[in-house]
Write a protein that holds these residues in place. Structure first.
Motif, PDB file in Angstrom:
ATOM      1  N   THR A 134       0.881  -1.161   0.000  1.00 55.06           N
ATOM      2  CA  THR A 134       0.000   0.000   0.000  1.00 55.06           C
ATOM      3  C   THR A 134       0.919   1.211   0.000  1.00 55.06           C
ATOM      4  N   ASN A 148      -2.942  -5.377  -0.986  1.00 56.37           N
ATOM      5  CA  ASN A 148      -3.165  -4.034  -1.505  1.00 56.37           C
ATOM      6  C   ASN A 148      -4.667  -3.775  -1.708  1.00 56.37           C
ATOM      7  N   SER A 151      -5.598   0.017  -3.904  1.00 58.87           N
ATOM      8  CA  SER A 151      -5.737   0.128  -5.358  1.00 58.87           C
ATOM      9  C   SER A 151      -7.091  -0.387  -5.828  1.00 58.87           C
ATOM     10  N   GLU A 154      -9.498   2.355  -5.062  1.00 59.28           N
ATOM     11  CA  GLU A 154      -9.365   3.491  -5.983  1.00 59.28           C
ATOM     12  C   GLU A 154     -10.026   3.195  -7.330  1.00 59.28           C
ATOM     13  N   VAL A 155      -9.829   1.975  -7.831  1.00 60.19           N
ATOM     14  CA  VAL A 155     -10.419   1.588  -9.112  1.00 60.19           C
ATOM     15  C   VAL A 155     -11.945   1.521  -9.006  1.00 60.19           C
ATOM     16  N   ALA A 162      -8.885   6.290 -12.464  1.00 61.83           N
ATOM     17  CA  ALA A 162      -7.872   5.841 -11.488  1.00 61.83           C
ATOM     18  C   ALA A 162      -6.491   5.903 -12.144  1.00 61.83           C
ATOM     19  N   SER A 166      -2.462   2.082 -10.399  1.00 57.41           N
ATOM     20  CA  SER A 166      -3.503   1.512  -9.526  1.00 57.41           C
ATOM     21  C   SER A 166      -4.322   0.455 -10.267  1.00 57.41           C
ATOM     22  N   LYS A 167      -4.582   0.698 -11.549  1.00 57.12           N
ATOM     23  CA  LYS A 167      -5.325  -0.295 -12.344  1.00 57.12           C
ATOM     24  C   LYS A 167      -4.520  -1.590 -12.432  1.00 57.12           C
ATOM     25  N   ARG A 169      -2.098  -2.588 -10.336  1.00 54.75           N
ATOM     26  CA  ARG A 169      -2.003  -3.202  -9.003  1.00 54.75           C
ATOM     27  C   ARG A 169      -3.305  -3.882  -8.609  1.00 54.75           C
ATOM     28  N   ALA A 170      -4.428  -3.259  -8.950  1.00 56.29           N
ATOM     29  CA  ALA A 170      -5.728  -3.873  -8.654  1.00 56.29           C
ATOM     30  C   ALA A 170      -5.875  -5.190  -9.415  1.00 56.29           C
TER      31      ALA A 170
END
Length: 342
Positions: A134, A148, A151, A154-155, A162, A166-167, A169-170
């Motif tokens: 994070t 995490n 992310s 956030e998405v 986003a 972050s995309k 990581r998600a």
């Protein structure tokens, strides 16, 4: 728990930066390999690279890893699976450009292994520290217990707005979580167990097909632009960094992950340690004075590493002998020179 010491291993996305080194490490250690690629044109380079191994390497085409049953044929007759196929870039507009192939590719191969992988004893999935960390403004040591969530949140909230990172990581977090959920739900009826490897940034020489530095994979291109092309200013060189692993050491971790019984059912961070970009810049300049010296006022002993990973579990279960930052730098520069990029 099941582990293997010989036999045939399926490597998905076999033409990728990490995967080609996984294929090489497996072949070098006596395994046969069946590699999947998306098209015949991508198979050519692999056949050429590994022609000295003869029929120990077999290449099969899986055009779309998100299709139901995409890996049904590929899993038949193999003893272990190394699933490395997943998109890695920060350019996606819609989060699903990354999330759908990452999640469906991962759950898809597990479903295929469940139905048709009758000889499979172990499945190793290449996840990422993107699924662990994070982002924080305070120094933090992350471990395998960390996920995490930020992310994903956030998405969910921002969708296509986003951040690109972050995309990505998600996508890695959701894909890994889906793998563990599938495994926990079905493990009573499975013939195989699951291991997940979580590397941070991956650097080192390249053996996959690439014609020029601009077309390198994300992490190797970043290394080239920063170390060779002076992309960052002096302040950023001393302050920007993360943790890393040499691609060849990560490939060795993939071999150990199928051969070590005690790795069964484990999530394992594979990290050589933290870096600031100036560490690589300085190492490169010492090897080749034509390369920029960067921030000469930088003092590595005073570097504030915001992201570190606990090495304990990897050292205990796998015991990879990691190359030094200097070794990774030298071999990467030698590779670039041989390609005429330096």
């Amino acid at each position: 728990m099941p582990a293997i010491s010989s036999g045939k291993v399926l490597v998905t996305g076999a033409n990728g930066y990490i995967a080609v080194w996984v294929v090489k490490s497996l072949l070098d250690q006596g395994f046969s390999v069946r590699g999947t690629v998306r098209s015949e044109s991508k198979a050519k380079h692999l056949r050429e690279t590994f022609k000295s191994y003869g029929d120990k390497l077999e290449i099969v085409i899986v055009e779309d890893i998100t299709k139901d049953g995409a890996f049904d044929e590929a899993v038949k007759g193999v003893d272990a699976i190394e699933h490395t196929a997943s998109p890695f870039h920060f350019k996606a507009v819609e989060p699903d450009e990354l999330i759908v192939p990452a999640v469906h590719g991962t759950t898809g191969i597990l479903k295929s292994a469940q139905k048709f992988g009758t000889s499979v004893k172990r499945v190793v999935i290449t996840s990422s520290c993107a699924a662990v960390l994070t982002p924080s403004t305070e120094p933090h040591v992350f471990s395998e217990a960390d996920w995490n969530e930020a992310s994903i949140q956030e998405v969910k909230e921002k969708g296509r707005d986003a951040a690109g990172a972050s995309k990505y990581r998600a996508s890695k977090t959701l894909a890994e979580r889906a793998a563990w959920e599938f495994y926990e739900k079905n493990k009573g009826s499975l013939t195989w167990d699951l291991v997940v490897l979580n590397p941070p940034f991956v650097f080192g020489p390249v053996i996959h097909e690439v014609d020029r530095p601009e077309n390198l994979n994300e992490s190797a291109r970043e290394w080239y632009l920063t170390v060779v092309k002076s992309k960052l200013d002096n302040e950023a060189l001393a302050s920007v960094g993360s943790s890393y692993v040499d691609v060849r050491d990560l490939a060795q971790a993939h071999v150990l992950a199928i051969t070590k019984p005690e790795a069964a059912g484990e999530r394992i961070i594979v990290s050589a340690g933290p870096y600031k970009w100036q560490d690589f810049v300085l190492a490169a300049h010492r090897l080749d004075s034509r390369l920029p010296a960067g921030n000469t006022a930088y003092d590595p002993s005073k570097a504030n590493h915001l992201i570190r990973y606990s090495p304990d579990k990897e050292r205990r279960l796998l015991g990879v002998k990691f190359r030094t930052l200097e070794e990774t730098t030298k071999d990467t520069l030698d590779d670039f020179k041989a390609r005429g990029w330096l």
